[in-house]
Write a protein that holds these residues in place. Structure first.
Motif, PDB file in Angstrom:
ATOM      1  N   LEU A  23       0.816  -1.273  -0.555  1.00 36.31           N
ATOM      2  CA  LEU A  23      -0.142  -0.151   0.123  1.00 36.31           C
ATOM      3  C   LEU A  23       0.489   1.392   0.043  1.00 36.31           C
ATOM      4  O   LEU A  23       0.765   2.319  -0.421  1.00 36.31           O
ATOM      5  N   TYR A  24       2.399   1.222   0.625  1.00 33.51           N
ATOM      6  CA  TYR A  24       2.681   2.440   0.211  1.00 33.51           C
ATOM      7  C   TYR A  24       3.134   2.928  -1.485  1.00 33.51           C
ATOM      8  O   TYR A  24       3.305   4.028  -1.440  1.00 33.51           O
ATOM      9  N   GLU A  25       3.062   1.442  -2.283  1.00 30.94           N
ATOM     10  CA  GLU A  25       3.307   2.367  -3.107  1.00 30.94           C
ATOM     11  C   GLU A  25       2.277   2.157  -3.860  1.00 30.94           C
ATOM     12  O   GLU A  25       2.176   3.016  -4.864  1.00 30.94           O
ATOM     13  N   THR A  26       0.972   1.701  -3.851  1.00 33.80           N
ATOM     14  CA  THR A  26       0.025   1.920  -4.122  1.00 33.80           C
ATOM     15  C   THR A  26      -0.625   3.632  -4.232  1.00 33.80           C
ATOM     16  O   THR A  26      -1.204   4.329  -4.596  1.00 33.80           O
ATOM     17  N   ARG A  27      -0.472   4.017  -2.425  1.00 33.75           N
ATOM     18  CA  ARG A  27      -0.854   4.818  -2.141  1.00 33.75           C
ATOM     19  C   ARG A  27       0.387   6.826  -3.309  1.00 33.75           C
ATOM     20  O   ARG A  27      -0.444   7.371  -3.238  1.00 33.75           O
ATOM     21  N   LYS A  28       1.653   5.726  -3.444  1.00 31.43           N
ATOM     22  CA  LYS A  28       2.446   6.674  -4.460  1.00 31.43           C
ATOM     23  C   LYS A  28       1.899   6.910  -6.194  1.00 31.43           C
ATOM     24  O   LYS A  28       2.230   8.065  -5.742  1.00 31.43           O
ATOM     25  N   PHE A  29       1.135   5.528  -6.385  1.00 28.30           N
ATOM     26  CA  PHE A  29       1.023   6.037  -7.368  1.00 28.30           C
ATOM     27  C   PHE A  29      -0.965   6.590  -7.491  1.00 28.30           C
ATOM     28  O   PHE A  29      -1.447   6.484  -8.987  1.00 28.30           O
ATOM     29  N   ASP A  30      -1.502   6.439  -6.500  1.00 31.64           N
ATOM     30  CA  ASP A  30      -3.042   6.524  -6.129  1.00 31.64           C
ATOM     31  C   ASP A  30      -3.590   5.843  -7.336  1.00 31.64           C
ATOM     32  O   ASP A  30      -4.664   5.916  -8.011  1.00 31.64           O
ATOM     33  N   ILE A  31      -3.474   4.613  -6.722  1.00 33.08           N
ATOM     34  CA  ILE A  31      -3.832   3.295  -6.586  1.00 33.08           C
ATOM     35  C   ILE A  31      -5.149   2.989  -6.113  1.00 33.08           C
ATOM     36  O   ILE A  31      -4.727   3.032  -4.600  1.00 33.08           O
ATOM     37  N   TYR A  32      -6.166   3.597  -6.390  1.00 34.32           N
ATOM     38  CA  TYR A  32      -7.326   3.019  -5.153  1.00 34.32           C
ATOM     39  C   TYR A  32      -7.232   1.325  -4.781  1.00 34.32           C
ATOM     40  O   TYR A  32      -7.104   0.332  -5.668  1.00 34.32           O
ATOM     41  N   THR A  33      -7.547   0.892  -3.358  1.00 32.83           N
ATOM     42  CA  THR A  33      -6.799  -0.329  -3.091  1.00 32.83           C
ATOM     43  C   THR A  33      -8.265  -0.770  -2.117  1.00 32.83           C
ATOM     44  O   THR A  33      -9.400  -0.026  -1.272  1.00 32.83           O
ATOM     45  N   LEU A  34      -8.263  -1.822  -2.209  1.00 27.68           N
ATOM     46  CA  LEU A  34      -9.772  -2.402  -1.402  1.00 27.68           C
ATOM     47  C   LEU A  34      -8.900  -4.056  -0.486  1.00 27.68           C
ATOM     48  O   LEU A  34      -8.223  -4.881  -1.169  1.00 27.68           O
ATOM     49  N   VAL A  35      -9.028  -3.920   0.674  1.00 24.66           N
ATOM     50  CA  VAL A  35      -7.965  -5.199   1.422  1.00 24.66           C
ATOM     51  C   VAL A  35      -9.132  -6.049   2.038  1.00 24.66           C
ATOM     52  O   VAL A  35     -10.067  -5.014   2.606  1.00 24.66           O
ATOM     53  N   LEU A  36      -9.267  -7.623   2.221  1.00 27.68           N
ATOM     54  CA  LEU A  36     -10.000  -8.406   3.134  1.00 27.68           C
ATOM     55  C   LEU A  36      -8.669  -9.776   4.369  1.00 27.68           C
ATOM     56  O   LEU A  36      -7.906  -9.753   3.705  1.00 27.68           O
ATOM     57  N   ASP A  37      -9.392  -9.110   5.481  1.00 30.90           N
ATOM     58  CA  ASP A  37      -8.202  -9.908   5.798  1.00 30.90           C
ATOM     59  C   ASP A  37      -9.160  -9.843   7.851  1.00 30.90           C
ATOM     60  O   ASP A  37     -10.308  -9.681   7.862  1.00 30.90           O
ATOM     61  N   PRO A  38      -9.086 -11.408   8.172  1.00 29.50           N
ATOM     62  CA  PRO A  38     -10.258 -11.465   8.598  1.00 29.50           C
ATOM     63  C   PRO A  38      -9.816 -10.711  10.457  1.00 29.50           C
ATOM     64  O   PRO A  38     -10.808 -10.640  11.156  1.00 29.50           O
ATOM     65  N   SER A  39      -9.028 -10.015  10.761  1.00 30.98           N
ATOM     66  CA  SER A  39      -9.072  -9.589  11.850  1.00 30.98           C
ATOM     67  C   SER A  39      -8.956  -7.347  11.584  1.00 30.98           C
ATOM     68  O   SER A  39      -8.126  -7.290  10.435  1.00 30.98           O
ATOM     69  N   ASN A  40      -9.628  -7.311  12.244  1.00 31.31           N
ATOM     70  CA  ASN A  40      -9.883  -6.111  12.496  1.00 31.31           C
ATOM     71  C   ASN A  40      -8.794  -5.064  12.435  1.00 31.31           C
ATOM     72  O   ASN A  40      -8.884  -3.218  12.539  1.00 31.31           O
ATOM     73  N   GLU A  41      -8.561  -5.262  13.367  1.00 26.42           N
ATOM     74  CA  GLU A  41      -7.075  -4.435  13.656  1.00 26.42           C
ATOM     75  C   GLU A  41      -5.571  -4.905  13.290  1.00 26.42           C
ATOM     76  O   GLU A  41      -4.305  -5.257  12.556  1.00 26.42           O
ATOM     77  N   ALA A  42      -5.734  -5.817  11.522  1.00 21.75           N
ATOM     78  CA  ALA A  42      -4.696  -5.743  10.551  1.00 21.75           C
ATOM     79  C   ALA A  42      -3.879  -4.627   9.893  1.00 21.75           C
ATOM     80  O   ALA A  42      -5.176  -3.893   9.897  1.00 21.75           O
ATOM     81  N   PRO A  43      -2.554  -4.611   9.580  1.00 21.27           N
ATOM     82  CA  PRO A  43      -1.671  -3.611   9.925  1.00 21.27           C
ATOM     83  C   PRO A  43      -2.196  -2.917   8.363  1.00 21.27           C
ATOM     84  O   PRO A  43      -1.992  -1.126   8.480  1.00 21.27           O
ATOM     85  N   CYS A  44      -2.536  -3.429   7.591  1.00 19.17           N
ATOM     86  CA  CYS A  44      -3.692  -2.622   6.013  1.00 19.17           C
ATOM     87  C   CYS A  44      -4.464  -1.417   6.373  1.00 19.17           C
ATOM     88  O   CYS A  44      -4.926  -0.736   5.628  1.00 19.17           O
TER      89      CYS A  44
END
Length: 385
Positions: A23-44
């Protein structure tokens, strides 16, 4: 397709530290991102545009998430393959493909894949469950010592154990596994290969890995590897052969053994950014996370050469501490030249949990290694009193 500052949506299955660094890189390029993870405290969670909490092994959860995206990628292999196959049938772009992941998810299938494709690897035997190993030992078709590996769900040193005596077999999960011949190796090496949808390929330099003897986790990654140039060339050629066999899209980290006779044997692979490439954030012209984004989106692959020598030190939870994390002496290491800490955003520490890493850069790899030793001795990942 316009990926930048547009309606394009990139989905990432898994919200751990690898996803966070993607996500450091997608933010650099302004690419829209969706993330799925089991934890509500995921680093992403703090860095993506949309976060979804859910089980990565659940068909409906992965399928419904994938439908929201234009391109779907992973930061962890343990995801529902059936859902990915269905998404592909419906025209969704999934990299790495479900076919690639299906083989890599299962270490027994992965080893058989190497045999079928004439890729050098350690001798092994496949077992439906550990009790079969007892029979094999009694029949003298298997002998101590050997390496037991769980076929599924091994991660960060879990699911791997050196078996030296009968007592070491106690308590192993009753599931499919392999018994692998112990290799008396000189070095553990890795090469990261990037490959785009058109088949364009680039390799990163060979790195050398030093492991923690108890946790079976990488302690140091050293780039360039301190090996003979001919051995390095051989390792890169083997990695390219593995990449060609898988026909993967994105990154493929190929872990290898350098034997006493300087042969190269493939240990296992990961079809995603990898611990062995973290040094690249500071040391390379194009870090592995940016390269993965470039590869899966069909953008020009970046230069993989290093600007300076780089060493990565893993920050893992100290053995006797569990609870809210404290990075003891972090200011001390930040005062050292060429040292950059990366904190993953996990609030709770526990023994051997990956909490961050530190990169050390220096024009001289041996000087970088000395600094890495000081870093390792100085910083401690502990818990609040």
């Amino acid at each position: 397709m316009n990926y930048f500052s547009s309606d394009f949506k990139l989905g990432i299955l898994g919200g751990g530290q690898l996803g966070k660094m993607l996500l450091y890189e997608t933010r650099k390029f302004d690419i829209y991102t969706l993330v799925l993870d089991p934890s509500n405290e995921a680093p992403c969670k703090i860095a993506c545009n949309e976060f979804f909490q859910g089980d990565l092994m659940d068909f409906d959860t992965v399928y419904q998430f994938g439908k929201k995206t234009d391109v779907l990628t992973i930061e962890i292999e343990n995801v529902n393959i059936d859902a990915l196959e269905q998404l592909e049938k419906e025209g969704k772009t999934v990299y790495p493909s479900a076919k690639t992941l299906k083989t890599i998810q299962n270490k027994a299938k992965q080893k058989l894949f190497y045999v079928d494709n004439n890729i050098p690897t350690a001798d092994f035997t496949r077992f439906a469950y550990p009790d079969e190993m007892l029979t094999a030992i009694k029949n003298e078709s298997l002998s101590f010592p050997f390496v037991w590996k769980s076929a599924r769900f091994g991660y960060d040193g879990q699911g791997v154990k050196v078996i030296k005596t009968y007592s070491d077999l106690e308590g192993l999960p009753k599931a499919e596994c392999i018994a692998e011949k112990m290799i008396p190796f000189k070095n553990e090496l890795a090469v990261i290969v990037s490959r785009d949808p058109k088949g364009n390929v680039k390799t990163y330099p060979v790195v050398e890995m030093e492991f923690h003897p108890e946790a079976n986790q990488v302690e140091y990654v050293i780039c360039p590897a301190r090996i003979d140039e001919n051995v390095a060339k051989k390792a890169q050629l083997v990695a390219l052969k593995v990449s060609q066999a898988y026909q993967h899209i994105g990154l493929l980290a190929v872990e290898m053994f350098q034997t006493q006779n300087d042969e190269i044997l493939v240990n296992e692979v990961a079809p995603r950014p990898h611990n062995s490439g973290h040094y690249s954030i500071e040391a390379s012209y194009t870090n592995q996370f940016e390269q993965h984004i470039r590869a899966i989106l069909g953008l020009p692959l970046g230069a993989t050469e290093s600007k300076v020598a780089g060493i990565m030190v893993n920050l893992v939870g100290a053995e006797d501490y569990t609870g809210p994390v404290v990075y003891k002496n972090i200011e001390k290491i930040m005062d050292m030249e060429g040292v950059t800490p990366h904190i993953y955003g996990k609030r709770e520490t526990r023994p051997f949990r990956k909490m961050g890493h530190v990169t050390i850069v220096n024009p001289n790899v041996n000087e970088a290694r000395k600094t890495a030793e000081l870093v390792k001795k100085s910083i401690k990942v502990i818990a609040e009193n």
